[in-house]
Scaffold this active site. Sequence first.
Site, short mmCIF file in Angstrom:
data_model
loop_
_atom_site.label_atom_id
_atom_site.label_comp_id
_atom_site.label_asym_id
_atom_site.label_seq_id
_atom_site.Cartn_x
_atom_site.Cartn_y
_atom_site.Cartn_z
N GLU A 51 -6.82 -1.94 -3.17
CA GLU A 51 -7.64 -3.15 -3.34
C GLU A 51 -9.10 -2.85 -3.00
O GLU A 51 -10.01 -3.41 -3.61
CB GLU A 51 -7.08 -4.29 -2.47
CG GLU A 51 -5.81 -4.85 -3.10
CD GLU A 51 -4.78 -5.35 -2.10
OE1 GLU A 51 -5.14 -5.64 -0.96
OE2 GLU A 51 -3.59 -5.44 -2.49
N GLU A 94 0.89 4.64 -2.51
CA GLU A 94 1.12 3.27 -2.99
C GLU A 94 0.75 3.18 -4.46
O GLU A 94 -0.44 3.04 -4.80
CB GLU A 94 0.25 2.28 -2.20
CG GLU A 94 0.51 2.25 -0.72
CD GLU A 94 0.03 0.94 -0.10
OE1 GLU A 94 0.89 0.19 0.39
OE2 GLU A 94 -1.17 0.66 -0.14
N ASN A 111 0.48 -4.29 6.72
CA ASN A 111 -0.87 -4.52 6.20
C ASN A 111 -1.00 -6.01 5.87
O ASN A 111 -0.49 -6.46 4.86
CB ASN A 111 -1.10 -3.66 4.95
CG ASN A 111 -2.42 -3.97 4.28
OD1 ASN A 111 -3.28 -4.65 4.84
ND2 ASN A 111 -2.61 -3.47 3.06
N GLY A 165 2.43 -5.74 -4.43
CA GLY A 165 2.46 -7.20 -4.58
C GLY A 165 3.09 -7.69 -5.87
O GLY A 165 2.92 -8.85 -6.24
N SER A 182 5.67 -3.27 -2.64
CA SER A 182 6.85 -4.14 -2.78
C SER A 182 8.06 -3.72 -1.95
O SER A 182 9.20 -3.93 -2.35
CB SER A 182 7.24 -4.29 -4.26
OG SER A 182 6.19 -4.93 -4.97
N LYS A 240 -3.64 -7.67 5.10
CA LYS A 240 -4.70 -8.02 4.13
C LYS A 240 -5.51 -9.22 4.67
O LYS A 240 -5.67 -9.33 5.87
CB LYS A 240 -4.09 -8.28 2.75
CG LYS A 240 -3.14 -7.16 2.35
CD LYS A 240 -2.70 -7.18 0.93
CE LYS A 240 -1.74 -6.02 0.69
NZ LYS A 240 -1.43 -5.84 -0.71
N HIS A 271 -7.40 1.75 0.62
CA HIS A 271 -6.36 0.93 -0.01
C HIS A 271 -6.80 0.62 -1.45
O HIS A 271 -7.99 0.44 -1.72
CB HIS A 271 -6.18 -0.36 0.78
CG HIS A 271 -5.00 -1.15 0.30
ND1 HIS A 271 -5.06 -1.96 -0.81
CD2 HIS A 271 -3.74 -1.21 0.75
CE1 HIS A 271 -3.88 -2.51 -1.01
NE2 HIS A 271 -3.05 -2.06 -0.07
P1 PGA Z 1 3.09 -5.21 -0.84
O1 PGA Z 1 1.69 -4.55 -0.40
O2 PGA Z 1 4.13 -4.76 0.17
O3 PGA Z 1 2.84 -6.70 -0.77
O4 PGA Z 1 3.40 -4.72 -2.20
C1 PGA Z 1 1.63 -3.24 0.08
C2 PGA Z 1 0.20 -2.85 0.37
O5 PGA Z 1 -0.70 -3.30 -0.34
O6 PGA Z 1 -0.06 -2.08 1.31
#
Ligand code: PGA
Length: 248
Positions: A99, A167, A11, A173, A212, A13, A97
Site C-alpha cells: 500500500e 505478500e 498489521n 484484503g 488474506s 493499517k 508494504h
Molecule cells: P490482509 O492484509 O490479511 O487483510 O490481506 C495483509 C497485509 O496487508 O499485510
Amino acid sequence: MRVKKFIVAANWKMNKTTAETLEFIKDFKLQFKPMADREIQFYPSFLSLPPFKNEMSALPIRYGAQNCSAQASGAFTGEVSAAMLKDFGCTTCLVGHSERRTLFGETNEDVALKSKALQQAGLTPMVCIGETAQQRTQGQTLEVVAGQLKAVLESIDLNTPFSVAYEPVWAIGTGKVPTFAEITEAHQFLRKQLVEKMGDIGKSIPLLYGGSVNSQNARDIESVPEVNGFLIGGASLKVASLLEIYFR
Ligand code: PGA
C-alpha cells in the site's frame, strides 16, 4: 541455523482509535497465553502505539510502526524517524508494504534506505515485497520479488536482524490466496536468494507470508516449507480471529 519462532504479526493499517485499541488490549490480555515456539507482533497506527507500551509491557509481545522516515531528523514535516520509534520503545517496523509502494509511491530505493535507517537505530525492519496480479500473469513474479529483495540486501547490514514478508499484492484484503505450490515456489526462491547473498545465516531470516490469512487457511499455509510466520491485516483486527491463528 534456522528460524527459531513462528511469527504472527498484526498489521492494523489505518484502523482503530485509542479507545478501540484499549478495548482490544483488554480483551487480548484476558485470552492471550504465550507459546514457546511463537512470537506475536503488532503494527498499529502511530497513535495506537502508546497503549501497547503502557498496557502490554508485561507481556512477551513486540510492537512497531507501519512506516518510518529514511531521514535521521530535520525539516521533514509529517515524518517520524527510526530513532524516535526506538526511543519510544518499538523494536520493529514494517517497510515497503504494497500500500505504501502503490498509494504513496515508495520505490525499492526508498524501502532500502528506510530499512537501513531502522537497522541503524536498532530496530528490526520487516521488509514487505510481492508482485501485482499483472506481474504474476506475465510470469514476472520471481523477477519482481528478487529485485525488491536485492535492493534491500544491498543496502542493509546483513549481520543485523531483519525479516521479510512475501505478500502478493493481489492477495491483500481480497480473500484470494495463492496456491500452496505458488507460496512454496516464492518462499523457496526467496530463501535461496537470502542464502546465496548471506551464506548460512540466510537460513535464519524469518520469511513471512501475508495476504488474506485467516483462521480457516492459517494451518495449511503454515505447513508450507519456508513459511516462518504470517503478516495479517483484516483477521488481526479482532482478538478472536487473531488468537485463533496464533493458537491454532
Ligand atoms: P490482509 O492484509 O490479511 O487483510 O490481506 C495483509 C497485509 O496487508 O499485510
